[in-house]
Design a protein around this motif. Structure first.
Motif, PDB file in Angstrom:
ATOM      1  N   ARG A  82      18.730  18.171 -19.924  1.00 54.00           N
ATOM      2  CA  ARG A  82      18.628  19.250 -18.935  1.00 54.00           C
ATOM      3  C   ARG A  82      19.744  20.275 -19.141  1.00 54.00           C
ATOM      4  O   ARG A  82      20.208  20.906 -18.181  1.00 54.00           O
ATOM      5  CB  ARG A  82      18.635  18.648 -17.526  1.00 54.00           C
ATOM      6  CG  ARG A  82      17.587  17.520 -17.345  1.00 54.00           C
ATOM      7  CD  ARG A  82      16.508  17.877 -16.355  1.00 54.00           C
ATOM      8  NE  ARG A  82      16.976  17.750 -15.011  1.00 54.00           N
ATOM      9  CZ  ARG A  82      17.018  16.612 -14.311  1.00 54.00           C
ATOM     10  NH1 ARG A  82      16.565  15.485 -14.844  1.00 54.00           N
ATOM     11  NH2 ARG A  82      17.466  16.604 -13.086  1.00 54.00           N
ATOM     12  N   PHE A 214      15.680   4.581  -4.737  1.00 60.89           N
ATOM     13  CA  PHE A 214      16.498   5.736  -4.325  1.00 60.89           C
ATOM     14  C   PHE A 214      16.147   6.016  -2.872  1.00 60.89           C
ATOM     15  O   PHE A 214      15.069   6.502  -2.554  1.00 60.89           O
ATOM     16  CB  PHE A 214      16.174   6.926  -5.225  1.00 60.89           C
ATOM     17  CG  PHE A 214      17.075   8.138  -5.030  1.00 60.89           C
ATOM     18  CD1 PHE A 214      18.312   8.059  -4.397  1.00 60.89           C
ATOM     19  CD2 PHE A 214      16.679   9.381  -5.517  1.00 60.89           C
ATOM     20  CE1 PHE A 214      19.125   9.175  -4.247  1.00 60.89           C
ATOM     21  CE2 PHE A 214      17.486  10.505  -5.372  1.00 60.89           C
ATOM     22  CZ  PHE A 214      18.717  10.395  -4.731  1.00 60.89           C
ATOM     23  N   HIS A 265      26.659   4.650  -5.147  1.00 64.60           N
ATOM     24  CA  HIS A 265      27.006   6.015  -4.724  1.00 64.60           C
ATOM     25  C   HIS A 265      27.873   5.958  -3.470  1.00 64.60           C
ATOM     26  O   HIS A 265      29.073   6.066  -3.538  1.00 64.60           O
ATOM     27  CB  HIS A 265      25.774   6.919  -4.500  1.00 64.60           C
ATOM     28  CG  HIS A 265      25.121   7.367  -5.751  1.00 64.60           C
ATOM     29  ND1 HIS A 265      25.686   8.304  -6.565  1.00 64.60           N
ATOM     30  CD2 HIS A 265      23.958   7.000  -6.348  1.00 64.60           C
ATOM     31  CE1 HIS A 265      24.883   8.523  -7.608  1.00 64.60           C
ATOM     32  NE2 HIS A 265      23.833   7.740  -7.513  1.00 64.60           N
TER      33      HIS A 265
HETATM   34  N1  DI6 Z   1      20.481   9.763  -7.983  1.00 63.11           N
HETATM   35  C1  DI6 Z   1      20.936  10.684  -8.851  1.00 63.11           C
HETATM   36  O1  DI6 Z   1      21.924  11.337  -8.713  1.00 63.11           O
HETATM   37  C2  DI6 Z   1      20.042  10.709 -10.026  1.00 63.11           C
HETATM   38  N2  DI6 Z   1      19.067   9.740  -9.652  1.00 63.11           N
HETATM   39  C3  DI6 Z   1      19.359   9.218  -8.478  1.00 63.11           C
HETATM   40  O2  DI6 Z   1      18.705   8.348  -7.942  1.00 63.11           O
HETATM   41  C4  DI6 Z   1      19.472  12.048 -10.358  1.00 63.11           C
HETATM   42  C5  DI6 Z   1      18.440  11.932 -11.420  1.00 63.11           C
HETATM   43  C6  DI6 Z   1      18.029  13.229 -12.042  1.00 63.11           C
HETATM   44  O3  DI6 Z   1      18.299  14.324 -11.511  1.00 63.11           O
HETATM   45  O4  DI6 Z   1      17.425  13.157 -13.128  1.00 63.11           O
END
Ligand code: DI6
Ligand code: FE
Length: 404
Positions: A82, A214, A265
């Motif tokens: 990207r 997620f 996170h």
């Molecule tokens: N959290 C993130 O920060 C990435 N995936 C997720 O679960 C982002 C993934 C992406 O933008 O390709």
């Protein structure tokens, strides 16, 4: 099985209950038997009969020895990149402009789907090799850019296949609930049904070690994630969660109820979430690369995690959108500079606690009976590994007892 002896080095064993910081042993002797450590301690205490039985002797060249590093949260199997999107953003385009132009996560899904298994392996291998070059001997790789049975399976098989090409152990995690694929637009619950079907099929194919999701306003709700966790639990698979990255959705409490290996996170983790994690024994996986690249300002609550005794791990989150990073050593530095973790906490975060985040009790510290995965570094003090950035002081790696 033949015995091998390593001397002329100093070890940071990373044993949690060691009297010394980092579990340091000066002038260490390490006896390796096959793939395991048979004995480790001060060289002066090495039993003479054991020393006599060692057929090979290695010179540690005055190095510092640590456990092989463990990168416990990556998305390193994907197609394309990207960089163009990064360039557009720095030329003033907004996320919405980019999404309208077919960018964002959907573009990685398209590139990943377009790549065959051999091509996906060719693109992903340099990322794994870069990690290995910095002393990583175990890596977790998530699916999540295929988002259909065919393509999630391809990603997980590719992840497993990568292990044949580098001296690294690979653990695979199914992250079907990562994003909504375009063909399910507006039908998130239907897609969750599909995730459950994918999970059952991929588990039957034997390519899933754990299940992730997620949990976020822009991704899947706690109710949707819970359906995925119930299915994982029914299959006997451990769970983990991308939780409280952009907001507090109570994901950590949900994951804790399912005995999650880790919550990852956590910038928006609440005190209730931290307490639930402590009770469940879940590891907090901190991802300074995504924090840095997304230019986040809210720090993960390190003091709260310490207060509750939640073990902390540190990982690259290697992915094309929020952390295009293949340096776990850089994350070690950023965990200190950005998150104010101590160098000892950060090093435990890429060894002992990272292994725990993967449910692997046979590595992450240097102790008898554990795997002989270790790294020799051209440094004297363990803090030097976190202090320098952009440096790679790796001298050599020993993987499953084999000196590379
Ligand atoms: N959290 C993130 O920060 C990435 N995936 C997720 O679960 C982002 C993934 C992406 O933008 O390709
Ligand atoms: Fe991630």
């Amino acid at each position: 099985m033949s015995l091998e002896l390593w001397t002329n080095c100093r070890a940071a064993t990373m044993q949690a209950d060691a009297a010394q910081p980092y579990g340091l042993i000066d002038d260490v002797a390490i006896v390796v038997e096959g793939e395991r450590i048979a004995w480790i301690g001060a060289r002066g205490e090495l039993p003479a009969d054991l020393a006599a039985r060692c057929e090979r002797r290695h010179d540690g060249e005055g190095a510092l020895v640590t456990p092989g590093l463990v990168d416990c949260h990556t998305h390193l199997v994907y197609g394309g990149d990207r960089a163009h999107e990064f360039e557009l953003r720095l030329n003033g385009a907004s996320y919405e402009d980019i999404a309208r132009a077919g960018g964002g996560i959907v573009s990685t899904v398209a590139a990943t789907r377009a790549a065959g298994e051999a091509e996906l392996l060719r693109q992903s291998l340099p990322r794994l090799q870069a990690l290995a070059a910095e002393g990583v001997t175990t890596v977790e790789i998530k699916s999540g850019y295929g988002l259909s049975l065919e393509h999630e399976g391809k990603c997980l098989r590719t992840a497993r296949a990568l292990a044949a090409h580098a001296p690294v152990d690979v653990r695979t995690t199914f992250l079907g609930a990562h994003a909504l694929p375009p063909e399910f637009a507006g039908r998130t619950d239907d897609y969750v049904d599909e995730v459950l079907r994918m999970l059952a099929a991929l588990h039957a194919q034997g390519c899933v070690d754990a299940v992730d999701a997620f949990c976020e306003r822009i991704a899947f709700s706690t109710a949707q994630v819970e359906r995925v966790f119930q299915a994982a639990q029914a299959l006997g698979l451990p769970v983990k969660l991308h939780a409280e990255q952009l907001s507090d959705s109570g994901g950590a409490q949900l994951a804790a109820r399912y005995g999650a290996l880790s919550c990852d996170h956590l910038e928006w983790l609440s005190p209730e979430g931290a307490q639930a994690m402590a009770q469940a024994g879940s590891v907090a996986v901190l991802l300074p690369g995504a924090f840095y690249f997304l230019r986040e300002t809210r720090l993960p609550p390190i003091a709260l995690l310490r207060e509750h005794g939640v073990p902390m791990a540190v990982s690259t989150d290697c992915n094309p959108g929020s952390s295009p990073c293949t340096s776990l050593l850089l994350m070690l530095n950023m965990a200190c500079t950005l998150f104010r973790m101590t160098p000892e906490e950060a090093l435990a975060g890429v060894t002992r606690n990272a292994a725990r985040a993967l449910g692997l009790g046979d590595r992450g510290v240097l102790a008898p009976g554990l795997r002989a995965d270790f790294v020799l570094w051209r440094v004297c003090e363990p803090a030097q590994l976190a202090y320098a950035f952009g440096a790679n002081p790796r001298l050599r790696t020993v993987f499953k007892g084999r000196a590379l």
